[in-house]
Enzyme design. Structure first.
Site, PDB file in Angstrom:
ATOM      1  N   LYS A 170      -4.033  -3.352   3.840  1.00  0.00           N
ATOM      2  CA  LYS A 170      -4.729  -2.420   2.940  1.00  0.00           C
ATOM      3  C   LYS A 170      -5.934  -3.170   2.401  1.00  0.00           C
ATOM      4  O   LYS A 170      -5.786  -4.217   1.754  1.00  0.00           O
ATOM      5  CB  LYS A 170      -3.768  -2.042   1.820  1.00  0.00           C
ATOM      6  CG  LYS A 170      -4.349  -1.286   0.657  1.00  0.00           C
ATOM      7  CD  LYS A 170      -3.208  -1.056  -0.327  1.00  0.00           C
ATOM      8  CE  LYS A 170      -3.544  -0.180  -1.501  1.00  0.00           C
ATOM      9  NZ  LYS A 170      -4.697  -0.539  -2.273  1.00  0.00           N
TER      10      LYS A 170
HETATM   11  P1  FBP Z   1      -6.461   2.978  -6.303  1.00  0.00           P
HETATM   12  O1  FBP Z   1      -6.552   3.904  -5.124  1.00  0.00           O
HETATM   13  O2  FBP Z   1      -6.317   3.722  -7.582  1.00  0.00           O
HETATM   14  O3  FBP Z   1      -7.606   1.993  -6.297  1.00  0.00           O
HETATM   15  O4  FBP Z   1      -5.082   2.188  -6.136  1.00  0.00           O
HETATM   16  C1  FBP Z   1      -4.880   1.248  -5.116  1.00  0.00           C
HETATM   17  C2  FBP Z   1      -4.472  -0.086  -5.703  1.00  0.00           C
HETATM   18  O5  FBP Z   1      -4.298  -1.082  -4.719  1.00  0.00           O
HETATM   19  C3  FBP Z   1      -3.212  -0.026  -6.547  1.00  0.00           C
HETATM   20  O6  FBP Z   1      -2.041  -0.207  -5.794  1.00  0.00           O
HETATM   21  C4  FBP Z   1      -3.456  -1.116  -7.529  1.00  0.00           C
HETATM   22  O7  FBP Z   1      -2.877  -0.863  -8.763  1.00  0.00           O
HETATM   23  C5  FBP Z   1      -4.931  -1.150  -7.679  1.00  0.00           C
HETATM   24  O8  FBP Z   1      -5.495  -0.559  -6.548  1.00  0.00           O
HETATM   25  C6  FBP Z   1      -5.410  -2.569  -7.811  1.00  0.00           C
HETATM   26  O9  FBP Z   1      -6.804  -2.574  -7.837  1.00  0.00           O
HETATM   27  P2  FBP Z   1      -7.620  -3.837  -8.334  1.00  0.00           P
HETATM   28  O10 FBP Z   1      -6.840  -5.059  -7.949  1.00  0.00           O
HETATM   29  O11 FBP Z   1      -8.935  -3.728  -7.627  1.00  0.00           O
HETATM   30  O12 FBP Z   1      -7.735  -3.680  -9.794  1.00  0.00           O
END
Ligand code: FBP
Length: 263
Positions: free
Chosen positions: A179
């Site tokens: 991801k």
């Molecule tokens: P979003 O689609 O809201 O960005 O969520 C994906 C994700 O990977 C979540 O699992 C996680 O909480 C968040 O993004 C972490 O994002 P970052 O590390 O950039 O703050």
């Protein structure tokens, strides 16, 4: 690698992972205050029953409490590590539950964040190693790596070479799905997908944007050979999550364009 064609967390080899671990990662005020209903995890579990969603990624406490009522309708992706926004050190994400416990709760896959490039990379690689080996060997569980190169030395974590490095690291460390953030253009995404070899690549959602902009980036990912999306805010922060999931279903699983999906 776990074959993902018939897995409970994919459909036709593609994925739409709904993520809801933001209460831990960002704190409730950052992401839930505009949509206070989502503070109740049941709201997001209900959204995850949509046919388009191939799995729901949550942390242990949420899985323990709510998953038993949804195990017939939702596939569980156990997000095994996670860190709060209150931590001010080099990027590091501690493991909060084990593969064994996730399997006991009925997980269909496990997820793990790895911050390559952080000063704490060696620790995270060792921890990921144990998780990946146990998930594959003991339980046949697919492993999704949130592959986020990040740390003191990295000025731009969405640069093409950095995103492709992230997908390649996921492949070489044995993740079934990587991801990553969108690198900015279809060509760059294509390179990131190629770099991952047979590890599937899904795009990370990011903060909320318009329907058109969001679906266009998903369409670009699919055209670049990507396998779907792992998304949180761009679904459950919307007034009508079902509508965007209907559109995502068309773009990810039926090959529709953004315009067709929004018709
Ligand atoms: P979003 O689609 O809201 O960005 O969520 C994906 C994700 O990977 C979540 O699992 C996680 O909480 C968040 O993004 C972490 O994002 P970052 O590390 O950039 O703050």
């Amino acid at each position: 690698m776990i074959p993902l064609t018939d897995s409970p967390v994919t459909r036709d080899g593609k994925s739409l992972i709904l993520a809801m671990d933001h209460g831990l990662e960002h704190g409730p005020s950052a992401d839930f205050s505009s949509v206070p209903d989502t503070l109740d995890p049941e709201t997001v579990f209900d959204i995850a029953t949509h046919d388009a969603v191939t799995s729901l990624a949550v942390q242990k406490g949420v899985a323990e409490t709510y998953y038993p009522s949804y195990d017939d309708d939702v596939s569980l992706l156990a997000k095994l590590n996670g860190t709060s926004n209150l931590w001010m050190g080099e990027p590091y994400s501690p493991q909060n539950w084990t593969v064994d416990y996730a399997a006991e709760l009925g997980a269909d896959a496990v997820g793990y964040t790895v911050y390559s490039g952080s000063n704490r990379e060696p620790e995270m690689y060792e921890e990921f190693r144990d998780v990946q080996e146990r998930a594959h060997r003991e339980y046949d569980l697919p492993v999704v790596m949130w592959s986020y190169p990040r740390g003191q030395g990295l000025k731009n974590d969405t640069k093409e070479s950095v995103i492709a490095y992230g997908t390649r690291i996921a492949h070489e460390l044995g993740a079934d799905i990587a991801k990553v953030k969108y690198p900015g253009s279809p060509e760059e995404m294509e390179w990131a997908v190629k770099s991952a070899a047979d590890t599937k690549v899904v795009m990370s959602g990011g903060s909320k944007v318009s329907d058109y902009d969001f679906l266009s980036s998903v369409e670009a990912v699919m055209n670049a050979g990507g396998s779907g999306l792992a998304v949180g805010r761009n679904v459950w922060q919307r007034d009508d999550p079902e509508r965007i999931l209907d559109a995502l279903e068309q773009v990810i699983f039926e090959g529709a364009t953004t315009d067709e999906a929004l018709e």
